[in-house]
Design a protein around this motif. Structure first.
Motif, PDB file in Angstrom:
ATOM      1  N   ALA A 107       0.850  -1.371   0.038  1.00 42.06           N
ATOM      2  CA  ALA A 107       0.108  -0.096  -0.113  1.00 42.06           C
ATOM      3  C   ALA A 107       0.882   1.455  -0.061  1.00 42.06           C
ATOM      4  O   ALA A 107       0.553   2.256  -0.677  1.00 42.06           O
ATOM      5  CB  ALA A 107      -0.833  -0.232   1.159  1.00 42.06           C
ATOM      6  N   GLY A 108       2.047   1.134   0.845  1.00 44.97           N
ATOM      7  CA  GLY A 108       2.766   2.359   0.793  1.00 44.97           C
ATOM      8  C   GLY A 108       3.404   2.781  -0.540  1.00 44.97           C
ATOM      9  O   GLY A 108       3.888   3.684  -0.747  1.00 44.97           O
ATOM     10  N   LEU A 109       3.921   1.639  -1.151  1.00 44.17           N
ATOM     11  CA  LEU A 109       4.702   1.662  -2.509  1.00 44.17           C
ATOM     12  C   LEU A 109       3.641   2.046  -3.388  1.00 44.17           C
ATOM     13  O   LEU A 109       3.912   3.196  -4.421  1.00 44.17           O
ATOM     14  CB  LEU A 109       5.295   0.371  -2.820  1.00 44.17           C
ATOM     15  N   LEU A 110       2.557   1.550  -3.696  1.00 48.28           N
ATOM     16  CA  LEU A 110       1.474   2.084  -4.589  1.00 48.28           C
ATOM     17  C   LEU A 110       1.214   3.431  -4.269  1.00 48.28           C
ATOM     18  O   LEU A 110       0.987   4.233  -5.167  1.00 48.28           O
ATOM     19  CB  LEU A 110       0.150   1.193  -4.722  1.00 48.28           C
ATOM     20  N   THR A 111       0.816   3.766  -3.066  1.00 48.79           N
ATOM     21  CA  THR A 111       0.339   5.174  -2.661  1.00 48.79           C
ATOM     22  C   THR A 111       1.521   6.020  -3.097  1.00 48.79           C
ATOM     23  O   THR A 111       1.411   7.296  -3.532  1.00 48.79           O
ATOM     24  CB  THR A 111       0.031   5.353  -1.254  1.00 48.79           C
ATOM     25  N   GLY A 112       2.778   5.656  -2.635  1.00 50.54           N
ATOM     26  CA  GLY A 112       4.086   6.723  -2.918  1.00 50.54           C
ATOM     27  C   GLY A 112       4.343   6.885  -4.360  1.00 50.54           C
ATOM     28  O   GLY A 112       4.647   7.892  -4.764  1.00 50.54           O
ATOM     29  N   TRP A 113       4.152   5.776  -5.269  1.00 53.09           N
ATOM     30  CA  TRP A 113       4.123   6.187  -6.631  1.00 53.09           C
ATOM     31  C   TRP A 113       3.216   6.872  -7.117  1.00 53.09           C
ATOM     32  O   TRP A 113       3.414   7.846  -8.022  1.00 53.09           O
ATOM     33  CB  TRP A 113       4.215   4.663  -7.496  1.00 53.09           C
ATOM     34  N   TRP A 114       2.000   6.753  -6.685  1.00 53.43           N
ATOM     35  CA  TRP A 114       0.867   7.651  -7.193  1.00 53.43           C
ATOM     36  C   TRP A 114       0.982   9.063  -6.727  1.00 53.43           C
ATOM     37  O   TRP A 114       1.217   9.933  -7.491  1.00 53.43           O
ATOM     38  CB  TRP A 114      -0.528   7.293  -6.503  1.00 53.43           C
ATOM     39  N   LEU A 115       1.512   9.407  -5.549  1.00 57.85           N
ATOM     40  CA  LEU A 115       1.961  10.471  -5.024  1.00 57.85           C
ATOM     41  C   LEU A 115       3.163  11.179  -5.755  1.00 57.85           C
ATOM     42  O   LEU A 115       3.295  12.179  -6.063  1.00 57.85           O
ATOM     43  CB  LEU A 115       2.142  10.665  -3.504  1.00 57.85           C
ATOM     44  N   TYR A 116       4.140  10.554  -6.164  1.00 57.77           N
ATOM     45  CA  TYR A 116       5.237  10.884  -6.958  1.00 57.77           C
ATOM     46  C   TYR A 116       4.983  11.350  -8.362  1.00 57.77           C
ATOM     47  O   TYR A 116       5.419  12.372  -8.752  1.00 57.77           O
ATOM     48  CB  TYR A 116       6.305   9.728  -7.022  1.00 57.77           C
ATOM     49  N   ARG A 117       3.871  10.584  -8.976  1.00 62.79           N
ATOM     50  CA  ARG A 117       3.444  10.888 -10.265  1.00 62.79           C
ATOM     51  C   ARG A 117       2.765  12.144 -10.216  1.00 62.79           C
ATOM     52  O   ARG A 117       3.012  13.045 -11.024  1.00 62.79           O
ATOM     53  CB  ARG A 117       2.744  10.109 -10.999  1.00 62.79           C
ATOM     54  N   GLY A 118       2.082  12.610  -9.005  1.00 62.98           N
ATOM     55  CA  GLY A 118       1.244  13.721  -8.940  1.00 62.98           C
ATOM     56  C   GLY A 118       2.330  14.948  -8.742  1.00 62.98           C
ATOM     57  O   GLY A 118       2.012  16.029  -9.262  1.00 62.98           O
ATOM     58  N   GLU A 119       3.318  14.592  -7.823  1.00 67.01           N
ATOM     59  CA  GLU A 119       4.205  15.698  -7.608  1.00 67.01           C
ATOM     60  C   GLU A 119       5.090  15.968  -8.980  1.00 67.01           C
ATOM     61  O   GLU A 119       5.384  17.173  -9.146  1.00 67.01           O
ATOM     62  CB  GLU A 119       5.117  14.806  -6.492  1.00 67.01           C
ATOM     63  N   SER A 120       5.364  15.089  -9.657  1.00 64.09           N
ATOM     64  CA  SER A 120       6.252  15.123 -10.938  1.00 64.09           C
ATOM     65  C   SER A 120       5.195  16.232 -12.113  1.00 64.09           C
ATOM     66  O   SER A 120       5.865  16.931 -12.518  1.00 64.09           O
ATOM     67  CB  SER A 120       6.348  13.911 -11.522  1.00 64.09           C
ATOM     68  N   ALA A 121       3.925  15.942 -11.835  1.00 67.70           N
ATOM     69  CA  ALA A 121       3.146  16.582 -12.575  1.00 67.70           C
ATOM     70  C   ALA A 121       3.096  18.016 -12.293  1.00 67.70           C
ATOM     71  O   ALA A 121       2.998  19.006 -13.009  1.00 67.70           O
ATOM     72  CB  ALA A 121       1.813  16.126 -12.897  1.00 67.70           C
ATOM     73  N   LEU A 122       2.999  18.091 -10.729  1.00 66.71           N
ATOM     74  CA  LEU A 122       3.008  19.596 -10.508  1.00 66.71           C
ATOM     75  C   LEU A 122       4.194  20.491 -10.349  1.00 66.71           C
ATOM     76  O   LEU A 122       4.156  21.539 -11.107  1.00 66.71           O
ATOM     77  CB  LEU A 122       2.619  19.376  -8.880  1.00 66.71           C
ATOM     78  N   TRP A 123       5.435  19.643 -10.478  1.00 64.37           N
ATOM     79  CA  TRP A 123       6.636  20.240 -10.643  1.00 64.37           C
ATOM     80  C   TRP A 123       6.707  20.805 -11.880  1.00 64.37           C
ATOM     81  O   TRP A 123       7.561  21.597 -12.546  1.00 64.37           O
ATOM     82  CB  TRP A 123       7.685  19.423  -9.969  1.00 64.37           C
TER      83      TRP A 123
END
Length: 185
Positions: A107-123
């Motif tokens: 759950a942490g890895l999937l959630t972390g990947w999802w948050l990472y992709r959102g952060e990448s899009a924001l940056w």
């Protein structure tokens, strides 16, 4: 708006906290741990938000985001287990067994990947926001590479149509009037 803006950083941290708190509280309730009290949820959410605010001063790589998310999942799990209302259930939830550890890790890895992709899009949006608009528009439309300088407008000479040119269509069909009886159905 810059990446160092405290308001943007707080909004990003709040998003991180909501996602981590929602996933962990949902998993806790699904695994039979019961619902989480609002005070415990507020403490866990503020803790996750504080962690995200501290590490959120720059763009995180995928591994870093996943490590922070898995860590937040484990700490929130331990907080929820510690605050469990039934003392007889506290012992079984307070420690992480293998199955629960794997679930938190996934759950942490999937959630972390999802948050990472959102952060990448924001940056990426923030970098594009700070870039000059004309080259960015050219890049987005794929018209001209950014390094090539071309004028925005070109003058096109008006050409008069040639006199005497006609456009005859060979084998044209003239259909005037009502349809024939055989075609009328």
């Amino acid at each position: 708006m810059s990446p160092d803006d405290p308001v943007l950083r707080a909004v990003r941290a709040a998003c991180f906290a909501v996602v981590c708190l929602g996933v962990t509280a949902g998993g806790h309730a699904f695994a039979g741990g019961g619902t989480i009290g609002s005070g415990v949820a507020a403490v866990g959410g503020l803790g996750a938000m504080g962690l995200a605010y501290v590490v959120g001063g720059r763009e995180l790589r995928a591994g870093s985001m996943m490590a922070v998310t898995v860590g937040a999942q484990v700490v929130l799990h331990l907080l929820f287990a510690w605050a469990a209302p039934a003392p007889e259930r506290m012992g079984e939830h307070l420690h992480l067994n293998v199955g629960m550890g794997v679930v938190h890790l996934v759950a942490g890895l999937l959630t972390g990947w999802w948050l990472y992709r959102g952060e990448s899009a924001l940056w990426l949006m923030l970098r594009l926001w700070r870039a000059p608009s004309v080259p960015v528009l050219r890049w987005m439309l794929g018209v001209v590479p950014v390094g090539v300088a071309t004028p925005l407008w070109t003058v096109v000479a008006f050409e008069e149509p040639a006199v005497g040119r006609t456009r005859d269509v060979a084998g044209g069909i003239a259909r005037r009037g009502p349809p024939e009886a055989a075609c009328a159905g």
